[in-house]
Design an enzyme around this catalytic site. Structure first.
Site, PDB file in Angstrom:
ATOM      1  N   HIS A  29       0.890  -1.355   0.092  1.00 51.67           N
ATOM      2  CA  HIS A  29      -0.074   0.105  -0.060  1.00 51.67           C
ATOM      3  C   HIS A  29       0.904   1.384   0.126  1.00 51.67           C
ATOM      4  O   HIS A  29       0.221   2.244   0.658  1.00 51.67           O
ATOM      5  CB  HIS A  29      -0.925   0.007   1.206  1.00 51.67           C
ATOM      6  N   HIS A  60      -1.702   4.559   9.697  1.00 54.27           N
ATOM      7  CA  HIS A  60      -0.627   5.089  10.096  1.00 54.27           C
ATOM      8  C   HIS A  60      -0.523   6.378  10.969  1.00 54.27           C
ATOM      9  O   HIS A  60      -0.152   7.348  10.526  1.00 54.27           O
ATOM     10  CB  HIS A  60       0.341   5.195   8.805  1.00 54.27           C
ATOM     11  N   HIS A  80      10.160  -3.930   4.556  1.00 48.41           N
ATOM     12  CA  HIS A  80      10.487  -2.924   4.300  1.00 48.41           C
ATOM     13  C   HIS A  80      10.829  -2.291   6.050  1.00 48.41           C
ATOM     14  O   HIS A  80      10.302  -2.673   6.862  1.00 48.41           O
ATOM     15  CB  HIS A  80       9.361  -1.902   3.709  1.00 48.41           C
ATOM     16  N   GLU A 137       3.516  -5.369   8.839  1.00 44.11           N
ATOM     17  CA  GLU A 137       2.251  -5.259   8.324  1.00 44.11           C
ATOM     18  C   GLU A 137       1.839  -6.574   7.504  1.00 44.11           C
ATOM     19  O   GLU A 137       0.752  -6.607   7.428  1.00 44.11           O
ATOM     20  CB  GLU A 137       2.456  -4.275   7.220  1.00 44.11           C
TER      21      GLU A 137
HETATM   22  C1  DHB Z   1       6.486   3.351   2.695  1.00 44.37           C
HETATM   23  C2  DHB Z   1       5.637   2.292   2.982  1.00 44.37           C
HETATM   24  C3  DHB Z   1       4.549   2.022   3.886  1.00 44.37           C
HETATM   25  O1  DHB Z   1       4.106   0.936   4.008  1.00 44.37           O
HETATM   26  C4  DHB Z   1       4.270   3.029   4.586  1.00 44.37           C
HETATM   27  O2  DHB Z   1       3.086   2.961   5.218  1.00 44.37           O
HETATM   28  C5  DHB Z   1       5.004   4.346   4.459  1.00 44.37           C
HETATM   29  C6  DHB Z   1       5.930   4.543   3.486  1.00 44.37           C
HETATM   30  C7  DHB Z   1       7.469   3.527   1.809  1.00 44.37           C
HETATM   31  O3  DHB Z   1       7.924   2.502   1.032  1.00 44.37           O
HETATM   32  O4  DHB Z   1       7.885   4.663   1.695  1.00 44.37           O
HETATM   33 FE    FE Z   2       2.365   0.987   5.432  1.00 45.20          FE
END
Ligand code: DHB
Ligand code: FE
Length: 284
Positions: A12, A59, A193, A240
């Site tokens: 997302h 978030h 991530h 997540e």
């Molecule tokens: C990014 C990814 C995410 O899931 C998020 O909530 C905020 C930023 C990113 O890759 O920058």
């Molecule tokens: Fe996220």
């Protein structure tokens, strides 16, 4: 009765929303990302649901650190796209389904999952970016959406097992709704991530590939993965991915039915700070 016909899984990433909103989808960086969703946009047109039950995480947008529900179901008639600091995204208001959402709340709470009921909430990129990826830029989203927010931001977060069990309860709830609705359940977020600290920028393709394989073939075993493994191997925001287990737990095979059909699978690195992962599973 209502039934869950398919589950959709997707990252997302907020920058994907910005790329769409700012007309950058054909730029070389973004083109391969959006190309991976071309099949899915046609698939959604061909398999249009009556309602999408959309599992995502907020978030610190609707829920600040003042108040953090573990599981929150949106029962409102509509949900506005949130202002996350740059103004609200220019996307349609999300129309809810208060009747089905209230029924699911009743059923799932009576199955011993404590949900927070949310009658007013703005929805952030966690919900709107998946809709954009599969619907493009319509005047209105193709169907009502029930937002289901999971806390994966502030520890302690729910375990994969709890999420998988919750998916099974959601399936029972949908199947006890007395109207022949075609419901899709979407699990969003991920993949590997980490957005901060010394490991910022972490991507673990081996982990992501194994996660996708196991989500398809053996989700009950995947549900046993402890949260610390997500954090160590997939980065702090990789947690997540437990939300995908909610959607997977709602599929027919988990309740003794046939294995799902893999309609589409896509993986691409990089997009912003993450690996993009995407799956469509159909109940037969
Ligand atoms: C990014 C990814 C995410 O899931 C998020 O909530 C905020 C930023 C990113 O890759 O920058
Ligand atoms: Fe996220």
């Amino acid at each position: 009765m209502a039934r869950i016909t398919a589950s959709v899984y997707t990252s997302h990433i907020p920058a994907i929303g910005a790329a769409l909103d700012l007309g950058k989808t054909h730029e070389p960086y973004w083109q391969p990302v959006f190309q991976g969703y071309e099949f899915s946009r046609q698939w959604l047109k061909d398999n249009r649901p009556d309602v999408i039950f959309l599992v995502y995480n907020d978030h610190a947008t609707a829920f600040s650190l003042d108040m953090i529900p573990t599981f929150a179901i949106g029962t409102a008639a509509e949900f506005k796209p949130a202002d996350e600091g740059w103004g609200a995204r220019p996307v349609p208001t999300v129309i809810g389904h208060p009747e089905l959402a209230s029924h699911i709340a009743q059923s799932v709470i009576q199955q011993d999952f404590d949900l927070t009921i949310v009658n007013k909430m703005d929805v952030d990129h966690g919900l709107t970016v998946p809709l954009s990826l599969l619907c493009g830029q319509p005047q209105a989203w193709p169907c009502p959406v029930i937002p289901f927010a999971v806390n994966v931001v502030q520890y302690p977060v729910p375990s994969g097992q709890r999420c998988f069990n919750l998916g099974q309860a959601i399936r029972k709830a949908v199947e006890s709704y007395d109207e022949p609705l075609n419901v899709q359940i979407w699990g969003t977020g991920g993949m590997s991530h980490q957005l901060q600290g010394p490991r910022a920028g972490l991507i673990n393709k081996a982990f992501d590939t194994a996660f996708l394989d196991q989500l398809i073939a053996d989700p009950a075993a995947l549900a046993k993965k402890p949260h610390i493994d997500y954090v160590r191997e997939a980065g702090s925001e990789g947690i997540e991915l437990v939300m995908w287990l909610i959607a997977r737990g709602a599929m027919a095979d988990v309740a003794g039915g046939k294995p799902p059909r893999v309609a589409h699978r896509f993986y691409h690195v990089p997009a912003s700070n993450t690996a993009v992962g995407h799956l469509i599973l159909e109940n037969s």
